[in-house]
Design a protein around this motif. Structure first.
Motif, PDB file in Angstrom:
ATOM      1  N   ASP A 278       0.867  -1.169   0.000  1.00  0.00           N
ATOM      2  CA  ASP A 278       0.000   0.000   0.000  1.00  0.00           C
ATOM      3  C   ASP A 278       0.908   1.224   0.000  1.00  0.00           C
ATOM      4  O   ASP A 278       1.778   1.365   0.866  1.00  0.00           O
ATOM      5  CB  ASP A 278      -0.896   0.015   1.247  1.00  0.00           C
ATOM      6  CG  ASP A 278      -1.649   1.330   1.403  1.00  0.00           C
ATOM      7  OD1 ASP A 278      -2.219   1.792   0.394  1.00  0.00           O
ATOM      8  OD2 ASP A 278      -1.654   1.896   2.503  1.00  0.00           O
ATOM      9  N   ILE A 394      -9.736   0.362   2.284  1.00  0.00           N
ATOM     10  CA  ILE A 394      -8.340   0.584   1.895  1.00  0.00           C
ATOM     11  C   ILE A 394      -7.786  -0.670   1.224  1.00  0.00           C
ATOM     12  O   ILE A 394      -7.090  -0.601   0.204  1.00  0.00           O
ATOM     13  CB  ILE A 394      -7.492   0.963   3.122  1.00  0.00           C
ATOM     14  CG1 ILE A 394      -7.926   2.324   3.676  1.00  0.00           C
ATOM     15  CG2 ILE A 394      -6.002   0.977   2.774  1.00  0.00           C
ATOM     16  CD1 ILE A 394      -7.265   2.699   4.986  1.00  0.00           C
ATOM     17  N   GLU A 397      -9.121  -0.832  -2.224  1.00  0.00           N
ATOM     18  CA  GLU A 397      -8.416   0.101  -3.110  1.00  0.00           C
ATOM     19  C   GLU A 397      -7.164  -0.536  -3.685  1.00  0.00           C
ATOM     20  O   GLU A 397      -6.734  -0.191  -4.793  1.00  0.00           O
ATOM     21  CB  GLU A 397      -7.988   1.355  -2.335  1.00  0.00           C
ATOM     22  CG  GLU A 397      -9.093   2.309  -1.962  1.00  0.00           C
ATOM     23  CD  GLU A 397      -8.566   3.423  -1.066  1.00  0.00           C
ATOM     24  OE1 GLU A 397      -7.327   3.663  -1.083  1.00  0.00           O
ATOM     25  OE2 GLU A 397      -9.365   4.029  -0.345  1.00  0.00           O
ATOM     26  N   ASN A 398      -6.561  -1.433  -2.928  1.00  0.00           N
ATOM     27  CA  ASN A 398      -5.307  -2.059  -3.331  1.00  0.00           C
ATOM     28  C   ASN A 398      -5.507  -3.412  -4.001  1.00  0.00           C
ATOM     29  O   ASN A 398      -4.560  -4.191  -4.115  1.00  0.00           O
ATOM     30  CB  ASN A 398      -4.401  -2.204  -2.111  1.00  0.00           C
ATOM     31  CG  ASN A 398      -3.780  -0.890  -1.686  1.00  0.00           C
ATOM     32  OD1 ASN A 398      -2.809  -0.431  -2.277  1.00  0.00           O
ATOM     33  ND2 ASN A 398      -4.363  -0.255  -0.673  1.00  0.00           N
TER      34      ASN A 398
END
Length: 503
Positions: A278, A394, A397-398
Motif C-alpha cells: 500500500d 483501503i 483500493e489495493n
C-alpha cells in the motif's frame, strides 16, 4: 500425543491443551481473570513487563493441569503465539533490561518516518513492504537514542514469543515472520535489511538465530519442567505472532483466504502470494507462517488498535457491574444506528490505517435527553464495525476483494450484535469457528513436530459453527456508516481556522 499452546495476549495469557489425533481441546485457561494492565507512563506510551507474561503463563499452565482432564506427562510439543511488534531487550545473562514496548505504543513513529524518508519510499515499500512506522525496529531506535545505557547492554532483541520460548528452553531464536513484523527483514534480498541496520546503526549480532516458524526452537529445561509438571526436553516447535497464528487457527493459509479477529485490537488478515504494497503503508504485509522465498505467502494486515480496548473502556465506565454477555444484551436493546450516536473508537494509540494521526476516541451527537448507557454500549460496537469497514475499503483500493471472512467465536465476535453489524456494514459473509489463538498455537506445535502430514491435516475435524450474511439492516447501516466516515474525515482533515483579520 498432547499439544500445549500458549498465547501471550495484551489482556491475559491463555493456554490450551489439545489432543493431536482428535484435535479436541481438552482444557483451556486464561490468566489472570481480570485484564492485565498496560503501563502508560506518558501519553502515547504502552509497556508491559515480560516477566509478568512468564509468571502468567506458568500460572495458566498449572491451572490447566488442575482441571485433571489430561495427563501432563503426555504433552509432547509446545507452540507459542504472541502479541506482535513488541520489543523485549535482554543482556548476556538473559535478564530483561527494561519493560517491553508493546504494539500500541506510539513513541517511535517519528523514528520510523525518518527512516522511511532517508531510505526512500520506493526502497522501503518494495524491499520491506511497509514503512518502518512504529514497528519494532523504530522502537529499538528510540531506546538507542533515549536510553543509551540500556542499548549498550543489549545482547539480543526479542519479540514477546521469542522471550517466552527463552524462558522455557534457555535458547533464543526468531523467524523470518517475526523479523518481518519488526521491519528488520528485506523481502527482495531475503536477508536482514542492510538499509534499516545501517540507518539506525544497529548491530546484526542483536538478532537471534533465524529458524522456520515450524521448527525446533529449543527444548524444555529440566528445572522448568519440574516446576510445571511436564517432561524435560519437550520441544518448542512453533512460534508466530497473534495475527498469523489466528489465521493458522482458522486454516487460512492459501492466497485469497481471509481471517478476522476482534480482541484488544481488531484485525483483518488476508493471505496473498504477491508482494503486496500500500503506497501509504496504511495496511501492511508480513511473512505468513507458511511463507518461503520460493513460495511467497504474505499476510496483509489491517489493524485497528481501538477495538476490544474501546469495548472494555465503555464497559468499565458505564457498565462496570455488567458481564460482557450483559453488555451485549443491553446494547442490543437499542435500535440500529444508536439513535444518531456515533463513536470513533481510536483511543489506543495512533492508527496505521489513519496515517498515524492521533485521532483519539470520541462520541458524537450525544443527546442528553435521548441517549442512555445502553446507547453508548451499542455505539461502541457499531463504531468498531465501522472502523473495520474503513480499513477494508483501503484493502479494496489495493486490489484485495474478499467475500468471506473466517473468525473464531471469541472476544467481540461472541456478541451477536457486533458480528451482525460487522457483516452488514462490510458486506462480507462471516464464518464462525470454535477456536482461538492458544488452540492455534497448539496445532502449530503439532505441525512443527511432524504430527501431521500437511498443515491441512491439523484441521480435518474443524467444523463451522455459524454463517452470518447481510440482512435487511444493511442498507440503513450504509447510510449510518457514511455519516460516521464524514465525522472521521473531519478529524483527519480539519478545516483550518481563518487567519485573524489585520487591523
Amino acid at each position: 500425543m498432547l499439544l500445549l499452546g500458549i498465547d501471550i495476549g495484551t489482556s491475559s495469557v491463555k493456554v490450551s491443551v489439545v489432543d493431536a489425533e482428535t484435535q479436541q481441546c481438552l482444557a483451556a485457561i486464561s490468566y489472570p481473570e481480570t485484564e492485565r494492565e498496560i503501563l502508560t507512563r506518558q501519553p502515547g506510551w504502552a509497556e508491559q513487563q515480560p516477566l509478568q507474561w512468564w509468571q502468567d503463563a506458568k500460572q495458566a499452565i498449572l491451572l490447566a493441569h488442575a482441571t485433571q482432564r489430561y495427563n501432563p506427562q503426555e504433552i509432547g510439543a509446545i507452540g507459542i503465539a504472541y502479541q506482535m511488534h513488541g520489543l523485549v531487550l535482554i543482556d548476556e545473562q538473559h535478564h530483561v533490561l527494561r519493560d517491553a514496548i508493546i504494539w500500541c505504543d506510539s513513541r517511535a513513529v517519528p523514528y520510523g518516518e525518518q527512516a522511511f524518508q532517508a531510505i526512500g519510499a520506493e526502497q522501503c515499500l518494495t524491499h520491506l513492504l511497509n514503512s518502518p512506522g512504529n514497528f519494532t525496529a523504530a522502537k529499538l531506535a528510540w531506546v538507542k537514542e533515549h536510553e543509551p545505557e540500556v542499548y549498550q547492554r543489549i545482547h539480543q532483541v526479542l519479540l514477546p514469543g521469542d522471550f517466552l520460548a527463552l524462558q522455557l528452553t534457555g535458547e533464543a531464536t526468531t523467524s523470518i515472520s517475526a523479523l518481518s513484523e519488526g521491519i528488520f527483514w528485506d523481502f527482495a534480498e531475503n536477508e536482514l535489511s542492510e538499509d534499516v541496520f545501517r540507518f539506525f546503526g544497529f548491530e546484526r549480532e542483536l538478532i537471534p538465530p533465524v529458524r522456520a516458524v515450524f521448527a525446533d526452537h529449543g527444548h524444555l529445561r529440566e528445572v522448568i519442567a519440574e516446576e510445571l509438571g511436564l517432561r524435560a526436553g519437550i520441544p518448542v516447535t512453533y512460534k508466530a505472532g497473534d495475527q498469523p497464528n489466528n489465521a493458522l487457527s482458522l486454516n487460512v493459509l492459501r492466497p485469497g483466504e481471509v481471517a478476522a479477529t476482534a480482541g484488544t485490537s481488531g484485525v483483518i488478515y488476508a493471505v496473498t502470494d504477491e508482494l503486496f504494497v500500500d503506497a501509504q503503508s496504511r495496511v501492511n504485509a508480513f511473512a505468513h507462517v507458511n511463507h518461503a522465498p520460493e513460495l511467497p505467502r504474505l499476510g496483509v494486515l489491517l489493524c485497528i488498535n481501538g477495538a476490544g480496548s474501546m469495548n472494555r473502556w465503555v464497559k468499565q465506565t458505564v457498565g462496570h457491574e455488567l458481564s460482557y454477555p450483559e453488555v451485549n444484551q443491553r446494547a442490543a436493546s437499542v435500535p440500529a444506528g444508536s439513535e444518531g450516536l456515533l463513536c470513533l473508537p481510536f483511543g489506543n494509540g495512533v492508527e496505521r490505517m489513519l496515517a498515524n494521526e492521533p485521532v483519539g476516541a470520541h462520541f458524537l451527537n450525544l443527546d442528553l435527553n435521548v441517549h442512555t448507557p445502553a446507547h453508548l454500549l451499542r455505539a461502541v460496537q457499531e463504531g468498531v464495525a465501522f472502523a473495520f469497514r474503513y480499513g477494508l475499503d483501503i484493502m479494496r483500493e489495493n486490489g484485495l476483494h474478499p467475500t468471506v471472512v473466517k473468525a473464531g467465536k471469541t472476544n467481540m465476535f461472541l456478541s451477536e450484535l457486533f458480528a451482525q453489524v460487522f457483516v452488514n456494514v462490510t458486506g462480507l459473509a462471516v464464518e464462525l469457528y470454535q477456536t482461538d489463538g492458544s488452540v492455534g498455537a497448539a496445532l502449530g506445535a503439532g505441525i512443527g513436530a511432524g504430527q501431521y502430514a500437511t498443515p491441512d491435516d491439523a484441521f480435518r475435524h474443524m467444523q463451522r459453527l455459524q454463517l452470518l450474511e447481510p440482512n435487511a439492516e444493511a442498507a440503513a447501516y450504509e447510510q449510518t456508516y457514511q455519516r460516521w466516515k464524514t465525522a472521521l474525515l473531519s478529524y483527519l482533515h480539519p478545516t483550518p481556522e481563518p487567519a485573524p483579520s489585520q487591523a
